[in-house]
Design a protein around this motif. Structure first.
Motif, PDB file in Angstrom:
ATOM      1  N   ARG A 480       5.230   4.612  -6.739  1.00 25.15           N
ATOM      2  CA  ARG A 480       3.831   4.206  -6.811  1.00 25.15           C
ATOM      3  C   ARG A 480       3.494   3.668  -8.209  1.00 25.15           C
ATOM      4  O   ARG A 480       2.744   2.695  -8.353  1.00 25.15           O
ATOM      5  CB  ARG A 480       2.938   5.398  -6.455  1.00 25.15           C
ATOM      6  CG  ARG A 480       1.483   5.036  -6.310  1.00 25.15           C
ATOM      7  CD  ARG A 480       0.725   6.101  -5.517  1.00 25.15           C
ATOM      8  NE  ARG A 480       0.921   7.429  -6.087  1.00 25.15           N
ATOM      9  CZ  ARG A 480       1.623   8.396  -5.491  1.00 25.15           C
ATOM     10  NH1 ARG A 480       2.206   8.177  -4.321  1.00 25.15           N
ATOM     11  NH2 ARG A 480       1.755   9.578  -6.053  1.00 25.15           N
ATOM     12  N   PHE A 481       4.066   4.285  -9.235  1.00 29.52           N
ATOM     13  CA  PHE A 481       3.835   3.816 -10.598  1.00 29.52           C
ATOM     14  C   PHE A 481       4.415   2.417 -10.778  1.00 29.52           C
ATOM     15  O   PHE A 481       3.809   1.558 -11.436  1.00 29.52           O
ATOM     16  CB  PHE A 481       4.468   4.792 -11.593  1.00 29.52           C
ATOM     17  CG  PHE A 481       4.147   4.506 -13.030  1.00 29.52           C
ATOM     18  CD1 PHE A 481       3.087   5.127 -13.655  1.00 29.52           C
ATOM     19  CD2 PHE A 481       4.913   3.598 -13.763  1.00 29.52           C
ATOM     20  CE1 PHE A 481       2.782   4.853 -14.981  1.00 29.52           C
ATOM     21  CE2 PHE A 481       4.620   3.333 -15.081  1.00 29.52           C
ATOM     22  CZ  PHE A 481       3.549   3.959 -15.699  1.00 29.52           C
ATOM     23  N   ARG A 482       5.587   2.177 -10.205  1.00 26.75           N
ATOM     24  CA  ARG A 482       6.197   0.853 -10.325  1.00 26.75           C
ATOM     25  C   ARG A 482       5.332  -0.219  -9.669  1.00 26.75           C
ATOM     26  O   ARG A 482       5.157  -1.324 -10.203  1.00 26.75           O
ATOM     27  CB  ARG A 482       7.593   0.866  -9.679  1.00 26.75           C
ATOM     28  CG  ARG A 482       8.642   1.603 -10.496  1.00 26.75           C
ATOM     29  CD  ARG A 482       9.996   1.522  -9.813  1.00 26.75           C
ATOM     30  NE  ARG A 482      11.038   2.148 -10.621  1.00 26.75           N
ATOM     31  CZ  ARG A 482      12.316   2.206 -10.257  1.00 26.75           C
ATOM     32  NH1 ARG A 482      12.689   1.698  -9.084  1.00 26.75           N
ATOM     33  NH2 ARG A 482      13.205   2.786 -11.037  1.00 26.75           N
ATOM     34  N   LEU A 483       4.820   0.103  -8.488  1.00 27.18           N
ATOM     35  CA  LEU A 483       3.942  -0.854  -7.813  1.00 27.18           C
ATOM     36  C   LEU A 483       2.681  -1.117  -8.630  1.00 27.18           C
ATOM     37  O   LEU A 483       2.230  -2.263  -8.755  1.00 27.18           O
ATOM     38  CB  LEU A 483       3.569  -0.320  -6.426  1.00 27.18           C
ATOM     39  CG  LEU A 483       4.703  -0.201  -5.398  1.00 27.18           C
ATOM     40  CD1 LEU A 483       4.197   0.477  -4.133  1.00 27.18           C
ATOM     41  CD2 LEU A 483       5.264  -1.574  -5.075  1.00 27.18           C
ATOM     42  N   GLN A 484       2.129  -0.054  -9.204  1.00 33.10           N
ATOM     43  CA  GLN A 484       0.915  -0.203 -10.023  1.00 33.10           C
ATOM     44  C   GLN A 484       1.204  -1.037 -11.261  1.00 33.10           C
ATOM     45  O   GLN A 484       0.412  -1.925 -11.631  1.00 33.10           O
ATOM     46  CB  GLN A 484       0.416   1.192 -10.418  1.00 33.10           C
ATOM     47  CG  GLN A 484      -0.949   1.211 -11.059  1.00 33.10           C
ATOM     48  CD  GLN A 484      -2.047   1.264 -10.027  1.00 33.10           C
ATOM     49  OE1 GLN A 484      -2.167   0.356  -9.194  1.00 33.10           O
ATOM     50  NE2 GLN A 484      -2.845   2.326 -10.058  1.00 33.10           N
TER      51      GLN A 484
END
Length: 559
Positions: A480-484
């Motif tokens: 999720r952090f990578r997508l953000q």
């Protein structure tokens, strides 16, 4: 010369056997023994009996001294109860000297044989470590037989008789010689048993033998003081108080040695038995009389050896107890606590960095660099502590935990360096040039920072508990952090397209920060894979195939 070499090798075998018994007992029952010592501080008789019992189990008063000094050094035990435990340890080692002088020659080969079979067949189990203890006990009994056998021809040599005949004059010189015997052999037990053998062979008189026994007890106190040299002032005070008690007993009993020897010579028992009996009675009487004096002695030692402030402000490890290295489960738990402390420092660095990014107190930059020095110091301490652990004796589970600790410690140390690098980037590209982020850009960085800190906290929780579900949640949080991060990078480029001045001025800094945060997130979340790859973890087998499902779920949660 060959006879002397045989005697020295027998003494060395005795010391080695004692070491094997001590390490084996501590690895199997170390946690229970430490718990027993820590809970026996309320009443002096109980603390005394505990010290006596622990010493009888581990075959070494030095081992008990290390446990007591480490407790006091960590603030887990007061000085007076620790001194009471040390008095009990002195009685315990004297009683074991009496037990080991019995005719146990038949027991030595049995203990060694069955101990080797158990240790080699089940080395990594509790039964295997008990086999190690049996080997040590067998070696102790065998070494005592070898000491007697090697000392017998020596007693018949004229040169040896002339040498020991010089010890018939000054009681103080004889006591110092006994202390030297104990320090050279690293065991008061070996010195006392050698003295009893020499007395039985009429090489030395009973008076000289009693002086040597008193001196051997003093030598064990000096050894404990040397062993406590690595501890802080609180730990060294335990060894100091024990040494002062032994010194006081030595000074009181030496003037009485001559009438005692004259009275004991008429007893209808052998000289060897007399020496051992005197050793037990001397320690029992001395320690019983000293027990009411532990509180005044504690106050005196506090005045004699006060606490001193540290010479620098670099963080020192709080939980890395050297005495626990013989008990892997406790040593690993200590390393875990210190690693969690590293994680807390990295979180503080991240919070301070966010304040600097928002234009907070510029002095926070110095605080971040100081905290990075603290993280580096703790990493070095943890690394050296784990390196001192005997990895060949670790079970499969402890070996995996060892690897997890060192991996997370390395990642946290690299994280600290990366945060310091981010600080330098902010100071060079923003503060020094008086530039500021756009409101949207600053909001994005703040959002990523909050998610990064949350992932760090979750990672530390996964590291501590090893929970599989939390590890899966951490892995999803990483995705999720990578997508953000990717979405914010695209949004920043879109602002550049719309000619937002603040975004243009801070573009390089903005992209560098979110890239560094991405690296930090990967370092924090790596512990999830160590937990999920653990074959003992429930539902961990074949879990890698669900990674795509986790990524899809992360995308859905991210909207």
């Amino acid at each position: 010369m060959l006879t002397l070499l045989n005697l020295l090798s027998a003494v060395a075998l005795l010391v080695w056997g004692t070491h094997i018994v001590r390490t084996g007992i501590l690895r199997v029952y170390g946690a229970n023994l430490r718990r027993l010592i820590s809970r026996s501080v309320e009443r002096k008789p109980l603390a005394f009996i505990t010290g006596m019992g622990v010493t009888a189990l581990v075959q070494s008063s030095n081992a008990t001294a290390l446990l007591a000094t480490s407790f006091v050094a960590q603030g887990l035990m007061a000085l007076a109860p620790a001194l009471t435990v040390m008095l009990g340890a002195d009685v315990g080692t004297a009683l074991m000297a009496r037990v080991l002088t019995l005719d146990l020659s038949w027991l030595s080969p049995l203990l060694i044989f069955f101990g080797v079979v158990l240790f080699l067949s089940r080395k990594q189990t509790r039964i295997g470590q008990l086999g190690r203890v049996a080997i040590g006990l067998g070696l102790i009994i065998l070494a005592l037989q070898l000491i007697v056998a090697a000392a017998t021809p020596m007693t018949e040599a004229k040169g040896v008789q002339v040498l020991f005949s010089s010890l018939t004059g000054d009681v103080l010189l004889d006591a110092l010689t006994g202390a030297l015997f104990a320090m050279v052999s690293y065991s008061s037990l070996a010195a006392v048993l050698l003295t009893s053998t020499l007395a039985a062979s009429k090489v030395i008189s009973l008076k000289v033998a009693l002086c040597l026994v008193v001196g051997a007890n003093l030598g064990s106190g000096i050894l404990a003081m040397i062993s406590a040299g690595a501890q802080n002032a609180a730990g060294r005070r335990v060894a100091l108080g024990s040494l002062l008690f032994k010194l006081g007993g030595c000074l009181l009993v030496l003037p009485l040695v001559e009438p005692l020897a004259a009275g004991l010579e008429h007893w209808p028992i052998s000289q060897q038995e007399l020496v051992i009996a005197f050793h037990v009675l001397y320690n029992l009487v001395r320690c019983t009389l000293c027990m009411p004096l532990t509180t005044p002695m504690a106050r005196f030692c506090n005045r004699l050896m006060p606490d001193r402030a540290l010479a620098d402000n670099v963080a020192r490890p709080r939980h890395l107890d050297p005495a626990a290295l013989d008990t892997p489960s406790i040593a690993l738990a200590n390393a875990v606590r210190e690693t969690l402390r590293m994680g807390d420092m990295v979180e503080q660095m991240l919070n301070n960095l966010l304040q600097v990014i928002h234009g907070g107190d510029p002095l926070l930059g110095k605080e971040i660099r100081r905290q990075d020095d603290d993280v580096d110091a703790l990493y070095t301490a943890i690394k050296l502590y784990l390196a001192r652990m005997p990895r060949e004796d670790l079970g499969e589970r402890d070996s995996r935990r060892w690897a997890e600790i060192i991996e997370l410690a390395i990642n946290l140390e690299q994280s600290g360096d990366l945060v310091e690098h981010m600080l330098s980037t902010v100071q060079d590209k923003k503060t020094a040039r008086s530039r500021s982020f756009s409101s949207t850009g600053l909001e994005e960085i703040t959002t990523l920072h909050a998610q990064l800190v949350a992932n760090l906290r979750l990672a530390l929780s996964v590291f501590l508990n090893g929970d599989v579900e939390s590890a899966k949640r951490l892995r999803r949080a990483k995705q999720r952090f990578r997508l953000q991060e990717r979405r914010f990078a695209h949004a920043h480029v879109d602002r550049l397209h719309h000619q937002v001045v603040q975004s243009i001025e801070t573009s390089s800094l903005h992209l560098d920060l979110i890239s560094d945060m991405k690296r930090l997130n990967s370092l924090f979340c790596s512990i999830a894979y160590a937990v999920l790859d653990n074959p003992d973890a429930p539902a961990a087998i074949g879990d890698e195939q669900h990674l795509d499902d986790d990524l899809t779920e992360a995308r859905l949660e991210d909207g």
